[in-house]
Design a protein around this motif. Structure first.
Motif, PDB file in Angstrom:
ATOM      1  N   TRP A  60      -6.292  -0.222  -7.297  1.00  0.00           N
ATOM      2  CA  TRP A  60      -5.617  -1.469  -6.926  1.00  0.00           C
ATOM      3  C   TRP A  60      -5.236  -2.247  -8.174  1.00  0.00           C
ATOM      4  CZ3 TRP A  60      -3.968  -3.495  -2.339  1.00  0.00           C
ATOM      5  CH2 TRP A  60      -4.293  -2.753  -1.190  1.00  0.00           C
ATOM      6  N   VAL A  69     -10.158  -8.003  -2.011  1.00  0.00           N
ATOM      7  CA  VAL A  69      -9.821  -6.577  -2.110  1.00  0.00           C
ATOM      8  C   VAL A  69     -11.056  -5.711  -1.881  1.00  0.00           C
ATOM      9  CG1 VAL A  69      -8.925  -4.765  -3.615  1.00  0.00           C
ATOM     10  CG2 VAL A  69      -7.866  -7.026  -3.648  1.00  0.00           C
ATOM     11  N   THR A  70     -12.167  -6.057  -2.516  1.00  0.00           N
ATOM     12  CA  THR A  70     -13.374  -5.237  -2.350  1.00  0.00           C
ATOM     13  C   THR A  70     -13.937  -5.353  -0.939  1.00  0.00           C
ATOM     14  OG1 THR A  70     -14.757  -7.023  -3.284  1.00  0.00           O
ATOM     15  CG2 THR A  70     -13.987  -5.311  -4.802  1.00  0.00           C
ATOM     16  N   ASN A  97      -2.203   0.831  -5.421  1.00  0.00           N
ATOM     17  CA  ASN A  97      -1.730  -0.146  -4.463  1.00  0.00           C
ATOM     18  C   ASN A  97      -1.647  -1.492  -5.176  1.00  0.00           C
ATOM     19  OD1 ASN A  97      -1.591   1.622  -2.143  1.00  0.00           O
ATOM     20  ND2 ASN A  97      -3.831   1.621  -2.174  1.00  0.00           N
ATOM     21  N   GLU A 129       0.834  -1.204   0.000  1.00  0.00           N
ATOM     22  CA  GLU A 129       0.000   0.000   0.000  1.00  0.00           C
ATOM     23  C   GLU A 129       0.872   1.258   0.000  1.00  0.00           C
ATOM     24  OE1 GLU A 129      -3.793   0.105   2.229  1.00  0.00           O
ATOM     25  OE2 GLU A 129      -3.073  -1.742   3.164  1.00  0.00           O
ATOM     26  N   ILE A 149     -13.842   0.863  -5.476  1.00  0.00           N
ATOM     27  CA  ILE A 149     -12.457   0.957  -5.925  1.00  0.00           C
ATOM     28  C   ILE A 149     -12.334   0.600  -7.403  1.00  0.00           C
ATOM     29  CG2 ILE A 149     -11.521   0.459  -3.632  1.00  0.00           C
ATOM     30  CD1 ILE A 149     -11.006  -2.400  -4.540  1.00  0.00           C
ATOM     31  N   HIS A 185     -12.203  -5.627   1.745  1.00  0.00           N
ATOM     32  CA  HIS A 185     -11.331  -4.867   2.644  1.00  0.00           C
ATOM     33  C   HIS A 185     -11.268  -3.375   2.316  1.00  0.00           C
ATOM     34  CE1 HIS A 185      -9.946  -8.886   3.798  1.00  0.00           C
ATOM     35  NE2 HIS A 185      -9.385  -8.329   4.850  1.00  0.00           N
ATOM     36  N   TYR A 186     -11.496  -3.023   1.039  1.00  0.00           N
ATOM     37  CA  TYR A 186     -11.286  -1.629   0.642  1.00  0.00           C
ATOM     38  C   TYR A 186     -12.496  -0.994  -0.036  1.00  0.00           C
ATOM     39  CZ  TYR A 186      -6.511  -2.876   1.775  1.00  0.00           C
ATOM     40  OH  TYR A 186      -5.391  -3.305   2.449  1.00  0.00           O
ATOM     41  N   LYS A 221      -7.842   4.758  -4.235  1.00  0.00           N
ATOM     42  CA  LYS A 221      -8.905   3.798  -4.559  1.00  0.00           C
ATOM     43  C   LYS A 221      -8.490   2.879  -5.714  1.00  0.00           C
ATOM     44  CE  LYS A 221     -12.430   5.007  -1.852  1.00  0.00           C
ATOM     45  NZ  LYS A 221     -13.123   4.049  -0.963  1.00  0.00           N
TER      46      LYS A 221
END
Length: 325
Positions: A86, A147-148, A113, A78, A155, A150-151, A84
């Motif tokens: 990835w 990923v979605t 990231n 990160e 994104i 967690h973030y 936003k």
């Protein structure tokens, strides 16, 4: 006596066919994996990355469970905690996530990231067989969900895959999550049947018959899939997601025309980079600047055409926005 000789000859032929079939099956699904030292040695020789740089990365481990119960391993980086954006980078056959690290910089520079993943059966991930995207596309689906989860769903996710990774991310097009906005496929195969036929008959001088049908039977019996069930060109033909195809002009392992064929049938946004003089999986090593420029331009065009909520802009993007006012 004649019959005895005929029986012996027949047994020898049958044993040879059986041995070649078993060898072919293992080469396709269970080829010996490369070591981290070997991968770093290759990248250092090409001048594209080093083990010291990898070990210095600020990263943390991530693990998910595939839909068929395998533990899959990855590293999360990160560099832009408020971004936003990835990027999931997917390595090739017999490699591991270390070799994918050579691509980090070009995406980090654009505010992404990074998630580096070990494909099933590779690196620290579990698994007995490589299936060329048949199962691996669902592994990507699992990582995208991670990923979605967690973030957030808002994104922007991009996928980059090389060789086996390229085939995998193209197969994933058929089930792509809305957060996935583009795919970059480096030296991907367009169709597994055609790839194996090429590698058998052209590279290894082995006749397709009877070996391909016999190998196909073993694939279904042991690994749970058939050659015909892996055909990235079919997913490409039906997808409107932007795709950048990259290939070396001298690639004989996965013929260059496979990317050209997929580019020709791809609807919607697309681009193609053929790196002159590059063999399989070394397009970046041959022309890192040209490769990076093409990738970053492609990303700019894709995200400009389909803007999403962003909380981060690179210096160049900020400058461009300022000059446009």
């Amino acid at each position: 006596m004649v019959y005895t000789i005929l029986i012996i000859v027949l047994l020898i032929i049958l044993l040879a066919v059986s041995g070649i079939t078993r060898f072919g099956f293992r080469q396709i699904t269970q080829m010996k994996l490369q070591t981290s030292d070997g991968l770093f040695g290759f990248m250092e020789q090409m001048g594209v990355y080093s083990r010291e740089k990898f070990h210095a990365l600020v990263k943390r481990e991530a693990r998910v469970t595939s839909r068929d119960g395998l533990l899959l391993h990855g590293y999360v980086l990160e560099p832009h905690p408020d971004s936003k954006r990835w990027m999931i980078i997917v390595h090739g056959y017999t490699a591991s996530l270390e070799v994918a690290a050579q691509f980090i910089g070009m995406f980090e520079d654009k505010g992404f990231n990074i998630l580096l993943i070990d494909q099933r059966r590779h690196g620290r991930s579990e698994g007995s067989y490589t299936t060329y995207g048949y199962q691996e596309k669902y592994d990507i689906e699992t990582w995208v969900k991670w990923v979605t989860d967690h973030y957030g769903e808002d994104i922007t996710i991009g996928l980059h895959g090389q060789s086996l990774g390229g085939g995998t991310v193209l197969e994933y097009l058929s089930i792509a999550h809305p957060s996935v906005k583009f795919v970059i496929a480096d030296c991907p195969y367009s169709d597994l049947t055609e790839l194996i036929r090429h590698q058998m008959t052209v590279l290894n001088k082995v006749p397709a018959f009877p070996f391909m049908p016999l190998i196909d039977q073993q694939l279904e019996r042991k690994a749970g899939f058939r050659l015909a069930q892996v055909s990235p060109i079919k997913a490409v033909r039906s997808s409107s997601l932007p795709v950048l195809f990259i290939h070396g002009s001298e690639d004989t392992y996965v013929p260059t025309h496979m990317s050209e064929d997929m580019y020709a049938v791809k609807p919607g946004p697309k681009d193609l980079l053929i790196v002159r003089g590059a063999v399989h999986a070394n397009a970046y090593g041959v022309d890192p600047k040209g490769y990076t420029d093409k990738v970053q331009h492609f990303i700019d065009e894709v995200l400009r055409a389909a803007p999403t909520p962003e909380t981060y802009h690179t210096e160049s993007e900020t400058s461009a926005l300022t000059h446009s006012r």
